[in-house]
Write a protein that holds these residues in place. Structure first.
Motif, mmCIF file in Angstrom:
data_model
loop_
_atom_site.group_PDB
_atom_site.id
_atom_site.type_symbol
_atom_site.label_atom_id
_atom_site.label_comp_id
_atom_site.label_asym_id
_atom_site.label_seq_id
_atom_site.Cartn_x
_atom_site.Cartn_y
_atom_site.Cartn_z
ATOM 1 N N MET A 1 3.545 -1.756 -9.210
ATOM 2 C CA MET A 1 4.320 -1.992 -8.001
ATOM 3 C C MET A 1 3.672 -1.277 -6.806
ATOM 4 N N ARG A 2 3.665 -1.982 -5.684
ATOM 5 C CA ARG A 2 3.080 -1.344 -4.504
ATOM 6 C C ARG A 2 4.172 -0.769 -3.589
ATOM 7 N N ILE A 3 3.953 0.479 -3.184
ATOM 8 C CA ILE A 3 4.928 1.202 -2.362
ATOM 9 C C ILE A 3 4.255 1.530 -1.037
ATOM 10 N N PHE A 4 4.984 1.369 0.065
ATOM 11 C CA PHE A 4 4.416 1.734 1.370
ATOM 12 C C PHE A 4 5.469 2.455 2.185
ATOM 13 N N SER A 5 5.050 3.523 2.886
ATOM 14 C CA SER A 5 5.941 4.063 3.910
ATOM 15 C C SER A 5 5.135 4.662 5.051
ATOM 16 N N GLY A 6 5.804 4.809 6.185
ATOM 17 C CA GLY A 6 5.151 5.352 7.372
ATOM 18 C C GLY A 6 5.952 6.513 7.938
ATOM 19 N N ILE A 7 5.257 7.405 8.607
ATOM 20 C CA ILE A 7 5.915 8.574 9.206
ATOM 21 C C ILE A 7 5.260 8.873 10.545
ATOM 22 N N GLN A 8 6.061 9.270 11.508
ATOM 23 C CA GLN A 8 5.536 9.530 12.852
ATOM 24 C C GLN A 8 4.836 10.889 12.914
ATOM 25 N N PRO A 9 3.787 10.975 13.704
ATOM 26 C CA PRO A 9 3.100 12.260 13.858
ATOM 27 C C PRO A 9 3.721 13.118 14.963
ATOM 28 N N THR A 10 4.816 12.665 15.534
ATOM 29 C CA THR A 10 5.398 13.415 16.658
ATOM 30 C C THR A 10 6.225 14.600 16.196
ATOM 31 N N GLY A 11 6.257 15.619 17.039
ATOM 32 C CA GLY A 11 7.185 16.727 16.819
ATOM 33 C C GLY A 11 6.966 17.424 15.502
ATOM 34 N N ARG A 12 7.949 18.204 15.150
ATOM 35 C CA ARG A 12 7.821 18.953 13.919
ATOM 36 C C ARG A 12 8.657 18.291 12.849
ATOM 37 N N ALA A 34 0.783 3.762 -4.329
ATOM 38 C CA ALA A 34 1.486 4.178 -3.119
ATOM 39 C C ALA A 34 0.545 4.318 -1.917
ATOM 40 N N LEU A 35 1.012 3.793 -0.768
ATOM 41 C CA LEU A 35 0.267 3.962 0.487
ATOM 42 C C LEU A 35 1.164 4.644 1.504
ATOM 43 N N TYR A 36 0.656 5.680 2.154
ATOM 44 C CA TYR A 36 1.429 6.379 3.173
ATOM 45 C C TYR A 36 0.616 6.489 4.455
ATOM 46 N N CYS A 37 1.280 6.122 5.543
ATOM 47 C CA CYS A 37 0.570 5.924 6.793
ATOM 48 C C CYS A 37 1.183 6.800 7.888
ATOM 49 N N LEU A 134 3.915 -5.340 5.589
ATOM 50 C CA LEU A 134 3.586 -6.693 5.106
ATOM 51 C C LEU A 134 2.085 -6.876 4.903
ATOM 52 N N ALA A 135 1.262 -6.122 5.644
ATOM 53 C CA ALA A 135 -0.203 -6.226 5.497
ATOM 54 C C ALA A 135 -0.640 -5.895 4.073
ATOM 55 N N TYR A 136 0.156 -5.077 3.389
ATOM 56 C CA TYR A 136 -0.229 -4.644 2.032
ATOM 57 C C TYR A 136 0.556 -5.364 0.952
ATOM 58 N N ARG A 137 1.424 -6.259 1.359
ATOM 59 C CA ARG A 137 2.314 -6.961 0.415
ATOM 60 C C ARG A 137 3.058 -5.942 -0.455
ATOM 61 N N ALA A 138 3.509 -4.869 0.203
ATOM 62 C CA ALA A 138 4.233 -3.826 -0.537
ATOM 63 C C ALA A 138 5.600 -4.353 -0.941
ATOM 64 N N GLU A 139 6.062 -3.905 -2.103
ATOM 65 C CA GLU A 139 7.368 -4.360 -2.591
ATOM 66 C C GLU A 139 8.478 -3.383 -2.239
ATOM 67 N N LEU A 169 3.764 -13.904 2.330
ATOM 68 C CA LEU A 169 4.093 -12.482 2.433
ATOM 69 C C LEU A 169 5.135 -12.082 1.403
ATOM 70 N N VAL A 170 5.054 -10.851 0.947
ATOM 71 C CA VAL A 170 6.058 -10.315 0.022
ATOM 72 C C VAL A 170 7.229 -9.784 0.851
#
Ligand code: TYM
Length: 331
Positions: A1-12, A34-37, A134-139, A169-170
Motif C-alpha cells: 500500500m502506498r501512503i503519502f502525507s505532506g507537512i508545512q515547513p512554516t513555524g515551529r 511511505a512518502l512524506y513531503c 494523486l501524482a503518486y497514486r497513494a491510497e 487516478l487512485v
C-alpha cells in the motif's frame, strides 16, 4: 500500500502536529511504501520570508528524522524539488470547481486573516495538495482532523478526472487517528493548537525544553467541576486526557479510570511528565541532526530523486489522457 502525507515547513512544529500527524508517519513506514513531503510551495501562499523558509525547511526535515522517519524506509523530500506537483496542479485545475475552492474553510480563514494580499495561490492551495497525493497514486493519507475537507476535495477531483478522462487516478482515503486528531490549545481549549492564531503559552512545541513544557501544562486551563472525564462541556480536561492517553499509549477510558478521584493538578502534572517523555528524545536527536545541513540536503535530494521516478508514470498517463503534449512524451 502506498501512503503519502505532506507537512508545512512554516513555524515551529507543535504537539498537535506530532500527535495528529508525525507519529502516524512513523507508523506508516511499517505498514506500506511511505512518502512524506515538506511542502514549501504551499508555504509561499501567505506572507513569508525567503531566507527563513529555507531554514524552516531544514528544521522540519530534522524534526521528522528525529521523530523516527528513516530515509531507508520512506521517501522524504521537498515539494519544490519535484516539478510533477506543480504540473499536475495545473492539469487538475481543469476539473476543479472555483466554487468548491472558494468555500474551503481554510481559504476563508486564511484569506480573511491576510492584511495585504490574498494570493491566488491561497485559493489554489487544495489543488496543489490534491496533486501532491494523486501524482503518486497513494491510497492512504495520514492527517489530523483539520485536513478532512481538503481530503474530500482531493477525492472529488480524482473521481471527476476519472469520470471525464477514464480510470487513471487512485481515489485516496484519509487516515485520521481516533484519539488525538485535534489537539487543542492549552490556554484556549475550544481552539485547535496551531502555529498561527492561538496563544504561545498554550502551544507546546516539539522542541520545547522540559521546563517550558511543564510550565505550559501547569498553567493549562481546565474546567469547572472536579471529574476527570471527557465531555463536550469540558474541553480543557478532555484535551489533557487525550494527550495523556496518546503519550502513554493507553485509551482515554483507561486514563479516566486510572485518574478517577485525582484532582486537575495531578492530571496536569502527569500529562506534562508524559509529554516530556514523548518529546525529549526527539529534541535531543534534533540537536544532533540539525547542525549537519549537508546531510539533511543529501537526504532530501535522494528523496526527490526517488519521488520524481515514482510520479513520472502518472504524469505521463495524465498528459496522454488529457491530450496535452506530444504523443511520445515531452520534447
Ligand atoms: P500542516 O503542516 O498544517 O500540518 C501537518 C499535519 O499536522 C496535523 N495537525 C494537527 N493534528 C492534530 N491536532 C492539531 N492541533 C493539529 N494541527 C495540525 C494536520 O492535520 C496535518 O496532518 N495542507 C497540509 C499540508 C499538505 C498535505 C498535502 C497533507 C500539503 N500537501 C498532502 C496531506 C497530503 C497542512 O497544512 O498541514
Amino acid at each position: 500500500m502506498r501512503i503519502f502525507s505532506g507537512i508545512q515547513p512554516t513555524g515551529r512544529k507543535h504537539l498537535g502536529n506530532y500527535i495528529g500527524a508525525i507519529r502516524q508517519y512513523v507508523a506508516g513506514q511499517e505498514r506500506g511504501e511511505a512518502l512524506y513531503c515538506i511542502v514549501d510551495l504551499h508555504a509561499i501562499t501567505v506572507a513569508y520570508d525567503p531566507v527563513e523558509l529555507r531554514e524552516r525547511l531544514l528544521d522540519t526535515t530534522a524534526i521528522l528524522l528525529a521523530a523516527g522517519l528513516d530515509p531507508q524506509r520512506c521517501v522524504l523530500f521537498r515539494q519544490s524539488d519535484v516539478a510533477a506537483h506543480t504540473e499536475l496542479c495545473w492539469l487538475l485545475s481543469s476539473v476543479t470547481a472555483l466554487g468548491e475552492l472558494s468555500r474551503m474553510h481554510q481559504f476563508r480563514d486564511k484569506s480573511s486573516a491576510q492584511r495585504e494580499l490574498v494570493s491566488a495561490g491561497l485559493l489554489f492551495y487544495p489543488v496543489l495538495q490534491a496533486a501532491d497525493v494523486l501524482a503518486y497514486r497513494a491510497e492512504e493519507v495520514p492527517v489530523g482532523e483539520d485536513q478532512r475537507e481538503h481530503l474530500e476535495l482531493m477525492r472529488e477531483i480524482a473521481r471527476r478526472f476519472n469520470a471525464r478522462f477514464g480510470e487513471t487516478l487512485v481515489v485516496p482515503r484519509h487516515r485520521i487517528p481516533e484519539v488525538g486528531a485535534r489537539i487543542m490549545d492549552l490556554q484556549h481549549p475550544e481552539t485547535k493548537m496551531s502555529t498561527t492564531g492561538t496563544s504561545e503559552e498554550g502551544t507546546v512545541y516539539v522542541l520545547d525544553p522540559p521546563q517550558a513544557i511543564e510550565k505550559k501544562f501547569r498553567r493549562a486551563v481546565t474546567d469547572s467541576g472536579t471529574d476527570i472525564r471527557r465531555a463536550p462541556d469540558k474541553p480543557g480536561v478532555s484535551n489533557l486526557v487525550e494527550i495523556l492517553a496518546v503519550a502513554r499509549q493507553r485509551t482515554p477510558e483507561e486514563i479516566e479510570g486510572e485518574l478517577a478521584g485525582a484532582g486537575y493538578g495531578q492530571l496536569k502534572s502527569v500529562a506534562a511528565e508524559a509529554v516530556v517523555g514523548l518529546l525529549s528524545p526527539v529534541r535531543e536527536r534534533y540537536e544532533q541532526l540539525r547542525s549537519d545541513e549537508r546531510a539533511l540536503e543529501q537526504t532530501l535530494s535522494e528523496g526527490a530523486r526517488q519521488a520524481r521516478e515514482l510520479a513520472a508514470p502518472t504524469l505521463a498517463e495524465v498528459r496522454e489522457r488529457m491530450g496535452v503534449g506530444g504523443r511520445h512524451g515531452p520534447g
